[in-house]
Design a protein around this motif. Structure first.
Motif, PDB file in Angstrom:
ATOM      1  N   GLU A 193       0.811  -1.215   0.000  1.00 32.27           N
ATOM      2  CA  GLU A 193       0.000   0.000   0.000  1.00 32.27           C
ATOM      3  C   GLU A 193       0.849   1.273   0.000  1.00 32.27           C
ATOM      4  O   GLU A 193       0.323   2.379   0.002  1.00 32.27           O
ATOM      5  N   ALA A 194       2.179   1.138  -0.007  1.00 30.50           N
ATOM      6  CA  ALA A 194       3.058   2.287   0.167  1.00 30.50           C
ATOM      7  C   ALA A 194       3.179   3.120  -1.101  1.00 30.50           C
ATOM      8  O   ALA A 194       3.099   2.616  -2.221  1.00 30.50           O
ATOM      9  N   ASP A 195       3.393   4.422  -0.894  1.00 27.70           N
ATOM     10  CA  ASP A 195       3.765   5.325  -1.988  1.00 27.70           C
ATOM     11  C   ASP A 195       5.284   5.483  -2.067  1.00 27.70           C
ATOM     12  O   ASP A 195       5.848   5.665  -3.137  1.00 27.70           O
ATOM     13  N   VAL A 196       5.926   5.425  -0.895  1.00 29.87           N
ATOM     14  CA  VAL A 196       7.378   5.584  -0.802  1.00 29.87           C
ATOM     15  C   VAL A 196       7.908   4.510   0.144  1.00 29.87           C
ATOM     16  O   VAL A 196       7.332   4.266   1.208  1.00 29.87           O
ATOM     17  N   PRO A 212       4.691  -1.975  -7.162  1.00 30.03           N
ATOM     18  CA  PRO A 212       4.208  -1.372  -8.406  1.00 30.03           C
ATOM     19  C   PRO A 212       5.161  -0.294  -8.901  1.00 30.03           C
ATOM     20  O   PRO A 212       5.910   0.294  -8.111  1.00 30.03           O
ATOM     21  N   PRO A 213       5.148  -0.005 -10.204  1.00 31.09           N
ATOM     22  CA  PRO A 213       6.092   0.963 -10.781  1.00 31.09           C
ATOM     23  C   PRO A 213       6.007   2.362 -10.183  1.00 31.09           C
ATOM     24  O   PRO A 213       7.006   3.086 -10.173  1.00 31.09           O
ATOM     25  N   HIS A 214       4.819   2.759  -9.693  1.00 31.72           N
ATOM     26  CA  HIS A 214       4.679   4.124  -9.199  1.00 31.72           C
ATOM     27  C   HIS A 214       5.316   4.333  -7.829  1.00 31.72           C
ATOM     28  O   HIS A 214       5.479   5.474  -7.381  1.00 31.72           O
ATOM     29  N   VAL A 215       5.687   3.246  -7.133  1.00 31.92           N
ATOM     30  CA  VAL A 215       6.243   3.374  -5.784  1.00 31.92           C
ATOM     31  C   VAL A 215       7.693   3.869  -5.868  1.00 31.92           C
ATOM     32  O   VAL A 215       8.514   3.290  -6.589  1.00 31.92           O
ATOM     33  N   GLU A 216       7.996   4.921  -5.138  1.00 34.10           N
ATOM     34  CA  GLU A 216       9.362   5.453  -5.091  1.00 34.10           C
ATOM     35  C   GLU A 216      10.154   4.694  -4.037  1.00 34.10           C
ATOM     36  O   GLU A 216       9.776   4.656  -2.867  1.00 34.10           O
ATOM     37  N   VAL A 217      11.248   4.080  -4.459  1.00 36.37           N
ATOM     38  CA  VAL A 217      12.112   3.325  -3.549  1.00 36.37           C
ATOM     39  C   VAL A 217      13.396   4.117  -3.313  1.00 36.37           C
ATOM     40  O   VAL A 217      14.102   4.472  -4.261  1.00 36.37           O
ATOM     41  N   ILE A 218      13.677   4.403  -2.060  1.00 34.07           N
ATOM     42  CA  ILE A 218      14.862   5.173  -1.682  1.00 34.07           C
ATOM     43  C   ILE A 218      15.800   4.259  -0.906  1.00 34.07           C
ATOM     44  O   ILE A 218      15.408   3.642   0.090  1.00 34.07           O
TER      45      ILE A 218
END
Length: 412
Positions: A193-196, A212-218
């Motif tokens: 469910e995360a965005d980041v 998913p592709p839209h999730v920003e991974v830092i």
């Protein structure tokens, strides 16, 4: 009736009378859900399983120790008939029909006026699976479908978008020791469910490929400003993204509060007025030895285990560890982050009285495909690390349990 499909409905039984006839295995499986629904449950049965009896002793249900009698279903909203007496089941079913009480029959589903679906729950959602028609009833198939749906919701492989307003915030998720299957169900759902996602190097990296592709991974290991400023930079990144209304997951290895600096992040978020949820994880201090066949406790061998950080050597003025006290312990000593200091740690323990022959095991990359175990003793560990090229991350286990294996005789 057999030609028509069942009509699915959710019963709100809180405070309403439900009668269960029979205290056997069927009742044992069904009663917890009825109690959880808040039903006023009356059990009528001469005997009951120990688990059912315990529910009665705890006051969760009322138990009348007798056989069914006509009139037991008076003023009842729902009945479960599950005795071993077919004649009693027939009589109770007939009373339910006369009284217009929905009745489940464990011995004859075709004669029942209600069926119990295969149910499961995940974060406020109840999944209930029913066979469409009586002639197609297959309890194993409905249970399998239920399990697949619930597992998909829990592990994030079945993503159902929420259309209600989401509350932004941060979840500190313990990812476990490395194997992606060892993250908790809740942790995996929050990832889905995360965005980041701000991830540690030691977190379960394979899970990041499923996002998913839209999730920003830092990558937290690559946040700028150098080692000294790294934690402050991570705190700032958490605050910045959460303040933008995003759902942020801080993915850590092991457990957030076991040498994970989780409390520092929670405090920084609290100071910024940002909501934070902490999801515990499986600590490598226990799981990695277990994966290598080492129990940290064992009857007759070790009645205690102590977990110590080895990132600071015993002779370093910054050390907060009482190595002299640890040397006196008879149980298991587990050291995390101590590979490069293990020689000095071993010297300190031996100097304070620990035998140089004390068994020791190093487990590198525990629970992953690269896992390997190197056995040694306190006296030989420094050379073993050099000879075998042991590198972090590795968990070090010191004590008699390190010499155990499944064929070791039990000591009682």
């Amino acid at each position: 009736m057999a030609e028509h499909p069942a009509y699915p409905v959710g019963l709100r039984l809180a405070g309403r009378r439900v009668v269960v006839l029979g205290g056997g295995q069927v009742a044992q499986r069904r009663l917890p859900a009825l109690v959880a629904a808040g039903a006023d449950v009356l059990l009528v049965s001469p005997s009951a399983t120990p688990s059912v009896e315990a529910m009665a002793d705890a006051g969760e249900i009322t138990w009348e120790r007798r056989r069914y009698a006509d009139g037991d279903l008076a003023d009842t909203w729902y009945a479960l008939v599950a005795t071993s007496d077919h004649a009693a089941n027939e009589a109770a079913s007939a009373e339910a029909e006369r009284s217009r009480v929905w009745c489940v029959r464990s011995d004859d589903a075709d004669a029942a006026t209600a069926w119990t679906p295969a149910t499961g729950r995940s974060e406020g959602v109840t999944v209930a699976v029913l066979t469409a028609e009586a002639k197609d009833r297959d309890p194993r198939r409905t249970a399998a479908i239920r399990d697949a749906l619930v597992e998909g919701l829990r592990d994030g492989s079945l993503v159902a978008p929420q259309h209600r307003t989401r509350h932004p915030g941060v979840a500190l998720v313990g990812g476990g020791p490395g194997d992606p299957d060892l993250i908790t169900v809740r942790g995996r759902r929050l990832l889905a469910e995360a965005d980041v996602v701000i991830a540690d190097r030691l977190g379960p990296r394979d899970l990041l490929d499923e996002l998913p592709p839209h999730v920003e991974v830092i990558d937290a290991a690559k946040i700028p400003y150098g080692r000294f400023m790294a934690q402050e930079a991570i705190n700032n990144a958490l605050i910045e993204h959460a303040a933008q209304g995003k759902a942020v997951v801080r993915l850590k290895g092991g457990d957030p509060y076991v040498y994970g600096r989780g409390m520092e992040e929670v405090q920084a978020l609290a100071d910024a007025g940002i909501a934070c949820t902490v999801v515990p994880g499986i600590s490598s201090s226990i799981s990695v030895p277990g994966a290598a066949g080492i129990p940290v406790t064992h009857r007759g061998v070790a009645h205690e285990f102590t977990v110590v950080s080895g990132h600071v050597a015993p002779d370093d003025e910054r050390s907060l560890v009482d190595w002299q006290a640890l040397a006196r312990l008879r149980g298991t000593l587990v050291i995390l982050m101590g590979v490069d200091k293990i020689g000095r740690i071993a010297e300190a323990l031996i100097a304070h009285g620990k035998s140089a022959d004390t068994p020791l095991a190093l487990v590198q990359e525990g629970t992953t495909a690269a896992q390997r175990r190197v056995d040694a003793t306190l006296g030989t560990v420094a050379e073993a690390v050099r000879t075998h090229g042991v590198k972090p991350p590795a968990v070090i286990v010191i004590g008699p349990v390190a010499a155990m294996n499944p064929t070791t005789p039990d000591r009682t």
